[in-house]
Each structure stands twice: as structure tokens, then as C-alpha cells.
Design an enzyme around this catalytic site. Structure first.
Site, PDB file in Angstrom:
ATOM      1  N   THR A  89       7.781  26.386   6.991  1.00  0.00           N
ATOM      2  CA  THR A  89       6.456  25.806   6.725  1.00  0.00           C
ATOM      3  C   THR A  89       5.376  26.748   7.228  1.00  0.00           C
ATOM      4  O   THR A  89       4.354  26.962   6.567  1.00  0.00           O
ATOM      5  CB  THR A  89       6.328  24.421   7.397  1.00  0.00           C
ATOM      6  N   SER A 111      -0.691  26.928  -4.293  1.00  0.00           N
ATOM      7  CA  SER A 111      -0.310  28.332  -4.483  1.00  0.00           C
ATOM      8  C   SER A 111      -0.809  28.899  -5.802  1.00  0.00           C
ATOM      9  O   SER A 111      -0.844  30.114  -5.981  1.00  0.00           O
ATOM     10  CB  SER A 111       1.220  28.477  -4.416  1.00  0.00           C
ATOM     11  N   GLU A 153      12.437  12.748   0.503  1.00  0.00           N
ATOM     12  CA  GLU A 153      11.316  12.153  -0.244  1.00  0.00           C
ATOM     13  C   GLU A 153       9.972  12.714   0.223  1.00  0.00           C
ATOM     14  O   GLU A 153       9.068  12.952  -0.568  1.00  0.00           O
ATOM     15  CB  GLU A 153      11.351  10.629  -0.086  1.00  0.00           C
ATOM     16  N   TYR A 157       9.403  15.642   1.171  1.00  0.00           N
ATOM     17  CA  TYR A 157       9.211  16.945   0.530  1.00  0.00           C
ATOM     18  C   TYR A 157       9.055  16.812  -0.969  1.00  0.00           C
ATOM     19  O   TYR A 157       8.404  17.632  -1.611  1.00  0.00           O
ATOM     20  CB  TYR A 157      10.348  17.897   0.934  1.00  0.00           C
ATOM     21  N   TRP A 201       7.448  -0.609   3.979  1.00  0.00           N
ATOM     22  CA  TRP A 201       8.013   0.075   2.804  1.00  0.00           C
ATOM     23  C   TRP A 201       9.406   0.599   3.103  1.00  0.00           C
ATOM     24  O   TRP A 201      10.193   0.859   2.203  1.00  0.00           O
ATOM     25  CB  TRP A 201       7.102   1.211   2.334  1.00  0.00           C
ATOM     26  N   SER A 221      13.361   6.203 -13.506  1.00  0.00           N
ATOM     27  CA  SER A 221      12.303   7.016 -14.092  1.00  0.00           C
ATOM     28  C   SER A 221      12.259   8.404 -13.455  1.00  0.00           C
ATOM     29  O   SER A 221      12.181   9.421 -14.147  1.00  0.00           O
ATOM     30  CB  SER A 221      10.969   6.289 -13.907  1.00  0.00           C
ATOM     31  N   SER A 222      12.343   8.442 -12.134  1.00  0.00           N
ATOM     32  CA  SER A 222      12.283   9.740 -11.439  1.00  0.00           C
ATOM     33  C   SER A 222      13.459  10.622 -11.793  1.00  0.00           C
ATOM     34  O   SER A 222      13.321  11.831 -11.958  1.00  0.00           O
ATOM     35  CB  SER A 222      12.293   9.529  -9.924  1.00  0.00           C
ATOM     36  N   HIS A 243      13.707  11.307   4.133  1.00  0.00           N
ATOM     37  CA  HIS A 243      13.130  12.570   4.545  1.00  0.00           C
ATOM     38  C   HIS A 243      12.961  13.554   3.402  1.00  0.00           C
ATOM     39  O   HIS A 243      11.878  14.087   3.210  1.00  0.00           O
ATOM     40  CB  HIS A 243      13.794  13.213   5.756  1.00  0.00           C
ATOM     41  N   HIS A 258       0.847  -1.198   0.000  1.00  0.00           N
ATOM     42  CA  HIS A 258       0.000   0.000   0.000  1.00  0.00           C
ATOM     43  C   HIS A 258       0.882   1.247   0.000  1.00  0.00           C
ATOM     44  O   HIS A 258       0.668   2.175  -0.785  1.00  0.00           O
ATOM     45  CB  HIS A 258      -0.932  -0.013   1.217  1.00  0.00           C
ATOM     46  N   ARG A 306       1.808   0.746  15.381  1.00  0.00           N
ATOM     47  CA  ARG A 306       1.419   0.649  13.978  1.00  0.00           C
ATOM     48  C   ARG A 306       1.811  -0.730  13.450  1.00  0.00           C
ATOM     49  O   ARG A 306       2.506  -1.482  14.112  1.00  0.00           O
ATOM     50  CB  ARG A 306       2.083   1.757  13.166  1.00  0.00           C
ATOM     51  N   ASP A 338       7.480  22.399 -25.614  1.00  0.00           N
ATOM     52  CA  ASP A 338       7.418  21.033 -25.077  1.00  0.00           C
ATOM     53  C   ASP A 338       8.474  20.925 -23.989  1.00  0.00           C
ATOM     54  O   ASP A 338       9.138  21.909 -23.644  1.00  0.00           O
ATOM     55  CB  ASP A 338       7.680  19.989 -26.194  1.00  0.00           C
ATOM     56  N   LYS A 383       4.723  29.546   4.825  1.00  0.00           N
ATOM     57  CA  LYS A 383       3.847  29.163   3.710  1.00  0.00           C
ATOM     58  C   LYS A 383       2.374  29.255   4.110  1.00  0.00           C
ATOM     59  O   LYS A 383       1.554  29.829   3.402  1.00  0.00           O
ATOM     60  CB  LYS A 383       4.144  27.727   3.275  1.00  0.00           C
ATOM     61  N   HIS A 441      15.384  12.015  12.644  1.00  0.00           N
ATOM     62  CA  HIS A 441      14.192  12.124  13.495  1.00  0.00           C
ATOM     63  C   HIS A 441      13.204  10.969  13.240  1.00  0.00           C
ATOM     64  O   HIS A 441      12.250  10.809  13.974  1.00  0.00           O
ATOM     65  CB  HIS A 441      13.513  13.497  13.378  1.00  0.00           C
ATOM     66  N   HIS A 442      13.458  10.187  12.188  1.00  0.00           N
ATOM     67  CA  HIS A 442      12.643   8.994  11.962  1.00  0.00           C
ATOM     68  C   HIS A 442      13.123   7.819  12.805  1.00  0.00           C
ATOM     69  O   HIS A 442      12.530   6.753  12.780  1.00  0.00           O
ATOM     70  CB  HIS A 442      12.695   8.582  10.492  1.00  0.00           C
TER      71      HIS A 442
END
Ligand SMILES: [Cu+2]
Lengths: 381, 531
Positions: B328, B268, B255, B257, B142, B169-170, B253, B77, B450, B106, B331, B302-303
């Protein structure tokens, strides 16, 4: 930790919802973190509440402004758009004020963290080892230890399609066969490691969780203030039965604790007795079934059918029906790269002999031979 | 319609038709459409997995699936939603919009663009067939932490090669976006005139190029540990299981963002349109985005506060994490100020954008709480974290994408979507998503870890409510699908500008725009630049 109240009713939800709900006998809508029973847990709780209220205050402020706009500055109410698009002053203010608030939060957080890391001058040490899927506790000073596994009634009820109602099992999934007994008022240092994969030892009432990692020894501490039973769970995904390796801490007054240690030491001597004598097949089978039920059943299942292909069947397996030496090697040394652990390091000679004998003669396997504790002793060399 | 567009339309309108058009296309609009449709399909694949998870968690006890399968559902998932929905979806927006927003004909590298899309179906085939290989799908989460991940069966190399393909690809997509923005802006389209969506994607592309190779390295080490006898992460062989976590989160991390910055960009664009007022603090928005991206490289640990870092490390990562709250906050304050004293209307894109600002902020607040190390010792790996990142990713990234779909769909298809159904979709989604995720805060605080398939009975009530919210949210997305299909097939003709308050080059084109646009670059002035 909360607990399930029996007999509590749920009133007035929609009729259909109530029907779906009928499996739930009690209502326990816990909202917040426990304050816990240690100095650390209370400090972390207070910190949690402080940040929570600060966040709530900021949210109310910002969203009020936003909802004011939504209600007052509508085109349908004839609002004409202003065309301003920046204000250095405002932007400076809402950069600087958050910085001040954050610095204000950082002080108590730093203080709490420094306290958490002070594991020195402990009164006693407990070494915790995570296994798939049970905990081992070693009382380092007293010199004994034991495994703690999910209680049998929970284990039975949690099987897929067991037909048992979890509501009727006391402390479902939060009960073990042997709790970790600790004295109140003493600073206990915990050393944490793991045998196979990473686990995390967490009892919310003590205020923290710490990972138990193979090859690492992590440290933490707690001084429990009130006698009681405190429950927790493994908090790091550790495989298929991650949800089924609970933790129960029983905090007792000091004298009661020492009495318990005496008893445990005597029991430990009894358990390893008999390693030098010859065992009958019946004795080994009875003992083996018991050991199998604690250490093997999660993967290989009660009927020995396993959950192939990840967890192979023992019934009719080439290992369990093959030469004794290979069977013993697998039991004692495990299979690297799989969940099959090396039980040689976890079990004593009698238990290993019994469980190997059991596997060779149960589930329709009929090797007929018995493995004596002496054979284990020889295999260990 | 500008003269340049007419000109382009006449000379470049020959291209393959049928399936060949889609397989061989190098057109940014076609490729954008492919990306968006792929993302939509994966949204339902990943969503179906979420439904399995919520069904199993409806009541205590195991009812439908075994625990190993449950773990592969949570693992897949996440991989599907992150790499199959949010990333391709935002790349789809980038493909459609960046050339039209900067006045380019293009993307700079059209053939590579084709390739970077067509890798995806292969990558996801590899990933999803793992459900049928011996040993079952990947079930280590994951995050793929060893040693657990090394216990994966035959699925392991499939997952790792899928990750490699997705990464390739990315990276190609990112190079393309950077090359396009640097080289193909129309005359007068200076950097400080770029629409904010373009800015957020420019910054995101750099994040991708910097971090995807790190992920590729981490998973390759897993592969060699499993099959080639190395011991990078195996303590018994002198390796270090925690090393993987450091490397993974150095990717992981940023990722986060990568997933959310394009969403910031979309919101925006939308808020000024329906406030009929320019975006407040354009420059500070650009700088805030850049600072968030920069800081994202210094907060990875921090993870993993609970792995047992030295005190100095814990303090550093706590302070660094807290500091991200500043840009943040800027924003959010700017978005609110954009609405302030505007002339607001509430079409579906605006509703989703407003909902984004409120609900993303809730995710931001819980993120700040998680960044406080001592409190994290309680929150870590509980449903509080699950609630946090779903507020950020579902009501954050996904809601912004939904807002963007409603906002630009009339431009892309030439038809207005059904506004009544759009409003229904919005209200159903917003209410059910909160019923789904808000109680998970309570569950986490009350002590529910979790990634567990079954739970103690004191968690039953909130899990039940959460699952009901989940089912309603899932079903509501069928309405979204219906609205999109209906809009593609027909509907009220959209005007060129579509929205009264819309500004920017894409709104000067016809709806739908011709196959080739801005073949002769437009001249951009302050008046025609971003709103
Ligand atoms: Cu565990």
C-alpha cells in the site's frame, strides 16, 4: 474516563452554532486514549502513541513532498513535466524502509501481546456473563454473584422523548445499580461468557475489551493500581439496548474489599430466604414490580405494552392471562430465536414467583391468582 | 476519430428506443450508464439513512427514533453503501471503460451483462422492503453476526435472499470482466500495456469470484439455523458462533479490497493526466495491487482480535496485516512520484484525486494502528474504527469515484461539466467530510463504542461537530447531483481528448463516443498504450 464538567462555558462560536449548542452545558473535548490504571493499559497506551507518532512522521514526510509538488510544479508557474517513469533504486528504498519500520513496531507489539495472554497465577477470579442487556458478575472464589444493570435515573432519561435532559443525570448511561467491586493490587482473572448473544466487556482504564460469547469462556486479566471508579460499556452490538448496558468497576483497598465481600454474602443469604414459606399477594406484587423493573422492562416496557411486533405486549396477552403452567414455561425457559431469555437460570424461586404473579395482575391483567415460590420449585423438576 | 469507429457507427445503429432500450440493452455503454445511475440513486438512499443516524447522534438522549430502528439504519446504511453504491458504481466504470480502454467492441458476454445489472433493482427492493415487515428491518449490523442476527424477525429471509442476488450479480459481472480482458484486447494491447484501471478490475474480479460464494455459504447457514433447525452457529446445539465470524471475514476482508482496488485504478488514470507525466512505477503498481489482493486472504481475523484467539493466531494475523502496509505504501509513494516534477493543473478530477491520496492515506495509517493487536484491544468496535473505514471508503472509494465521474463525464456525455460548480463541490465535500469523520477518531479513543444510538455526555461535543459536518456533506451531494444532471443535459462541447494530458484509447474516440466503438480493433503500440 472523562466526566462531564458542569458550569464550563463555551466561548465564541458562531451565533447560530451556539444556539444549537445550548443543550450542551459542559465542554469535554477528549482527544486521546486513557493511559489507564493497569500495567497492561499503560503498555498498550505507549504502543498506541509509538505507532501514532511513527504514522505522523511518515505522513508529514510524504505529504510535504506532495505539497511541494503542488506548489512548485504547477503548469501555471511554467513547470515543464519531466518524463521519468520509474526508478528501481527509489522503489527498492521505499519497499525496504517500511519493512524495517514495521519489524521495529512488531517487537513491542509482540511483547505486549504475550503479557496480555499470561492469565496464570491470579489472586482471584471473576466470571462475567453478558445478558441482553445487563452483566452478571460471579465471584468464583467467594461463591456469590449478582446482576448489574443501568442505573434507574439514566434508564428513565434515555427513553425516547423522555423530556429529561441527559446533562442533568449524573454519569448518564455510565452508572449501574451495583458496580463490580475489585481489590487494588491483586491480579484478577476474568472469565467471560454470554447467555444469549455476543457482548464485549470493555473498561478502557483496564486497557482491553474481550468478547463474551455463548458457549465460549474467554480469559483476561487486570491488576488495578489505583483505587477509583472506572467506567465502560458493552462494545459488541447485542440488540436494541446495546448502548445501555454499562460497566462500572469500583477498585478499593484490599481490607475494604474483604469487608464488602462479607456484606455481600450476608445480603445474598437474605435474598434467597423465604423460598420455603407462603407469600401474600401484596408481598409478591411489590417484589415482582421490582424484579420486572430490572429484568423485563427494557423490552416489555413499564406499562406492559411492549414494542410490538419484536417485543410483545404483556397487557392482555394470551400468555400472561392464560394458564399458569404456560406462563411459567415462557418465563423460565424463554422463547428460542427471540430476545426472550430463559429466566429460570437467572433468577431465584422467589423472584420468579413474584414477577410471574406481577405480570398476571398488573397492566390491567387480572388473572387474580398468585404463584408461590413452591410452584417454581416444582416447575424446576 | 478513427476510421474504425466511423465504420462501426454506420452499421450497428439500430436498437430499441424508450424504456425497452434500457431493459433489453446489451450495450456496455448503456449498461454502464444504468449501473452508474443506480449507484447514484442508492447513494442518496444510503445517505438519507446516514442523515437519520447523525441527527439522532446530534445530542445525547433519544430524540427521533427508537433504538431498534436506529440499529436497522446503521445496518442498512452499510449494506446499501457497500453493495448498492460502491460496488455497482465501480462496475459501472468497468462497463463503460474497459472495452474502450482495451480496444474491444463490447463486453465479452453482453446478455449476461444485462442480467447482472437487472438483478440489482430486485435485490434492493427485497432489502429495503424489510423496513416495512413485522419486526422491522435487519438490525444486527451489516456483519450479521449470530446469535444476534438470528433474533431478526421476518426481515431475515429477505436480507439473505438479497445478499444471494447481489452475489450472483457480482459473480456474473466478474466473469464478464475477466472474459473481456482475457479475450478481447486489441492487437498489441499486451497485459503490461493495460491501463492500470483495467488491471485493478481484473484483480478485483478474481477476488469477487473467490469470496462471494463464501459469503453466500455463511448467510445460507444463518438461514438454515433460523428456519430449518440446524445449529451451525448455535452453541446450545453444538455449533460455534465464532465460526460465522471467521467465514464472514474470509469474505469481508477481500471485500474491502474489492471496494478500494478499482478506486486505486481510477486515481492511477487521473494523476498522470493532470501531472502531464507518465504514471510512476507502472510495473510495481501492478505487482503491488496483486500482492495486496493475495495478502487480503490471510488477514481476515484482524477484524476479530477480541474473540479470544490463541496467541499464535493473534501474532500471525497481526504480522500479516502489518505486511499489507508495504504494497500500500508503494502505491502512495508512486502516486506522489507521479506528481513530482510534473506540470500540474487542478481541475475537479485532479482535486478529488489528490484529496483521495491524502485522506485515503490517513485511513491507511489508522488501519495500520488497528492491525497492532494489543492496541486493537482498545480501538476495536469504537468510533476509531468507524473513522478508519469511513476515511477508506468515503474519502477513499467514493472520492475516487467522484474524481472518475468528473474525469470521464465529458467523454460519456459529450459536454463539459460546470468547472466552477465542480470546484465548489470539491471544497464543500472535502472540508465537511473531515469535520464529519476526523472527530470520530477522538470519540473512539475517548471510549465511545460504535453502533450505539445514545451516548454519555462527555461525547456530546465531538458528536455535535461530527453531525454538523455530516449534514453539510450530505447537502453538498445535492450539488453533485445538479452538476451531473446539468452536464447530461448540455454544456460546452467536449473535445475528443477532453484533457490536455490524457492518454489511452478511450480518448481517441469522439465525445460522446458512438454507440458501437472499436468494431475494427485498433492497433496498439507503445506510443498509443497507457500514459
Ligand atoms: Cu451487550
Amino acid at each position: 474516563m472523562g466526566h462531564s464538567k458542569t458550569g464550563g462555558g463555551i466561548s465564541g462560536v458562531l451565533a447560530t452554532l451556539a444556539l444549537l449548542w445550548s443543550q450542551t452545558a459542559g465542554a469535554d473535548y477528549a482527544l486521546n486514549m486513557t493511559r489507564g490504571v493497569t500495567e497492561l493499559s499503560r503498555e498498550f497506551y505507549d504502543l498506541h502513541m509509538l505507532i501514532l507518532w511513527i504514522c505522523c512522521a511518515i505522513a508529514v514526510l510524504v505529504f510535504s513532498v506532495m505539497f511541494w509538488s503542488i506548489f512548485k510544479h504547477r503548469k501555471s508557474q511554467g513547470a515543464v513535466a519531466a518524463q521519468f517513469h520509474h526508478s528501481t533504486k527509489a522503489e527498492l528504498i521505499w519497499t525496504i524502509i517500511p519493512i524495517i519500520i514495521l519489524v521495529g513496531m512488531a517487537f513491542p507489539a509482540t511483547k505486549a501481546l504475550v503479557k496480555m495472554e499470561s492469565t496464570g497465577d491470579a489472586d482471584m477470579t471473576v466470571k462475567i456473563t453478558g445478558h441482553q442487556w445487563k452483566w452478571h458478575y460471579e465471584y468464583v472464589d467467594a461463591g456469590f454473584g449478582f446482576f448489574s444493570v443501568l442505573a434507574a435515573d439514566s434508564n428513565e432519561a434515555r427513553a425516547l422523548g423522555s423530556g429529561k435532559n441527559p446533562e442533568e443525570v449524573e454519569n448518564y448511561l455510565l452508572e449501574v445499580d451495583r458496580p463490580l467491586v475489585l481489590p487494588v493490587g491483586k491480579k484478577v482473572r476474568f472469565l467471560m461468557t454470554a447467555n444469549d448473544v455476543i457482548h464485549a466487556w470493555w473498561v478502557p482504564a483496564l486497557g482491553w475489551k474481550r468478547d463474551s460469547i455463548p458457549g465460549y469462556i474467554n480469559e483476561s486479566w487486570a491488576r488495578i493500581d489505583e483505587p477509583g471508579t472506572y467506567r465502560g460499556q458493552c462494545a459488541e452490538l447485542c440488540g436494541k439496548d446495546h448502548g445501555f448496558m454499562p460497566i462500572v468497576v469500583k477498585a478499593v483497598p484490599e481490607d475494604e474489599y474483604y469487608a464488602w465481600v462479607e456484606e455481600a454474602l450476608v445480603a445474598q443469604v437474605d435474598a434467597s430466604a423465604g423460598a420455603d414459606r407462603e407469600w401474600s399477594k401484596d408481598e409478591l406484587m411489590t417484589k415482582g414490580e421490582q424484579v420486572y423493573g430490572t429484568f423485563c422492562v427494557a423490552c416489555h416496557q413499564p406499562n406492559g405494552q411492549g414494542i410490538p411486533p419484536a417485543f410483545p405486549a404483556l397487557a392482555g396477552s394470551v400468555i400472561a392471562a392464560g394458564p399458569v403452567a404456560e406462563h411459567l414455561d415462557r418465563v423460565m425457559n424463554g422463547k428460542p430465536g427471540t430476545a426472550m431469555a430463559a429466566f429460570g437460570a437467572q433468577l431465584n424461586d422467589v423472584d420468579l414467583a413474584a414477577v410471574t404473579t406481577y405480570e398476571r395482575n398488573a397492566f390491567g391483567n387480572n388473572a387474580g391468582d398468585v404463584v408461590q415460590p413452591a410452584a417454581i420449585k416444582a416447575a424446576r423438576k | 476519430m478513427s476510421e474504425a469507429v466511423m465504420h462501426g457507427h454506420e452499421h450497428h445503429d439500430h436498437h430499441p428506443t424508450g424504456w425497452k432500450r434500457w431493459l433489453f440493452t446489451t450495450n456496455h455503454k448503456d449498461i454502464g450508464t444504468l449501473y452508474m445511475l443506480f449507484s447514484l440513486v442508492m447513494f442518496f438512499v444510503g445517505g438519507a439513512m446516514a442523515m437519520v443516524i447523525r441527527a439522532e447522534l446530534l445530542h445525547p438522549g433519544l430524540q427521533y427514533v427508537d433504538t431498534q430502528f436506529f440499529n436497522s439504519m446503521t445496518t442498512l446504511h452499510a449494506l446499501v453503501m457497500i453493495f448498492g453504491v460502491v460496488m455497482p458504481g465501480t462496475v459501472g466504470f468497468a462497463n463503460w471503460l474497459i472495452p474502450m480502454m482495451i480496444g474491444a467492441p463490447d463486453m465479452a458476454l453482453p446478455r449476461m451483462n444485462n442480467w447482472s445489472f437487472w438483478i440489482l433493482p430486485f435485490a434492493f427492493t427485497l432489502l429495503l422492503v424489510t423496513l416495512f415487515v413485522p419486526g422491522g428491518g435487519p438490525a444486527g449490523g451489516w456483519t450479521m453476526y449470530p446469535p444476534l442476527m438470528l433474533q431478526t424477525g421476518d426481515a431475515m429471509p429477505f436480507v439473505i435472499f438479497a445478499v444471494h442476488f447481489l452475489g450472483a450479480s457480482s459473480i456474473m459481472g466478474s466473469i464478464n470482466i475477466i472474459a473481456t480482458i482475457f479475450n478481447m484486447r486489441a492487437p498489441g494491447m499486451s497485459f503490461m500495456r493495460l491501463p492500470l484501471f483495467v488491471w485493478t478490475w481484473l484483480i478485483t474480479s478474481f477476488l469477487l469470484i473467490a469470496t462471494i460464494p463464501v459469503l453466500a455459504g455463511a448467510v445460507t447457514m444463518l438461514l438454515t439455523d433460523k428456519y430449518f433447525g440446524t445449529s451451525f452457529f448455535n452453541a446450545a446445539g453444538g455449533g460455534d458462533p465464532v465460526l460465522f465470524q471467521h467465514v464472514f471475514w474470509f469474505f469481508g476482508h477481500p471485500e474491502v479490497y474489492i471496494l478500494i482496488l478499482p478506486a486505486f485504478g481510477i486515481v492511477s488514470q487521473i494523476l498522470p493526466t493532470f501531472s502531464r507525466k507518465p504514471l510512476f512505477g507502472y510495473e510495481s503498481m501492478v505487482y503491488a495491487t496483486a500482492s495486496i489482493a493475495f495478502l487480503s486472504f490471510f488477514v481476515w481475523a484482524h477484524h476479530m482480535f477480541t474473540v479470544g484467539m490463541p496467541l499464535a493466531g493473534e501474532l500471525f494475523f497481526m504480522y500479516a496485516t502489518m505486511s499489507i502496509a508495504v504494497p500500500t505504501g508503494v502505491k502512495v509513494f508512486n502516486w506522489v512520484s507521479t506528481m513530482w516534477r510534473g506540470s500540474l493543473t487542478f481541475e475537479t478530477p485532479m482535486l478529488f484525486a489528490i484529496s483521495f491520496v491524502v485522506l485515503f492515506s490517513i485511513g491507511g495509517f489508522s488501519g495500520l494502528m488497528l492491525g497492532i493487536t494489543p492496541a486493537d484491544f482498545q480501538y476495536h468496535d469504537t468510533y476509531f474504527v468507524v473513522a478508519h473505514f469511513h476515511y477508506v471508503l468515503v474519502t477513499g472509494a467514493i472520492f475516487a469515484m467522484m474524481a472518475g465521474v468528473y474525469y470521464w463525464l465529458p467523454k460519456w456525455t459529450g459536454h463539459m461539466y460546470d468547472e466552477t460548480l465542480g470546484q465548489w463541490h470539491f471544497w464543500l465535500s472535502t472540508i465537511s467530510v473531515n469535520v464529519l469523520f476526523f472527530p470520530q477518531h477522538f470519540l473512539g479513543l475517548a471510549g465511545m463504542p460504535r453502533r450505539i444510538p445514545d451516548y454519555a455526555v462527555q461525547f456530546a461535543e465531538w458528536n455535535f461537530i461530527s453531525s454538523i459536518g455530516g449534514f453539510v456533506f450530505g447537502l453538498s451531494q445535492l450539488l453533485f447531483l445538479y452538476i451531473i444532471v446539468k452536464c447530461i443535459r448540455g454544456g460546452e462541447k467536449a473535445t475528443d481528448r477532453v484533457w490536455e494530458g490524457a492518454h489511452g484509447l478511450e480518448w481517441t474516440l469522439s465525445s460522446p463516443p458512438p454507440y458501437h466503438t472499436f468494431v475494427t480493433p485498433p492497433q496498439v503500440t507503445d506510443a498509443t498504450a497507457h500514459s
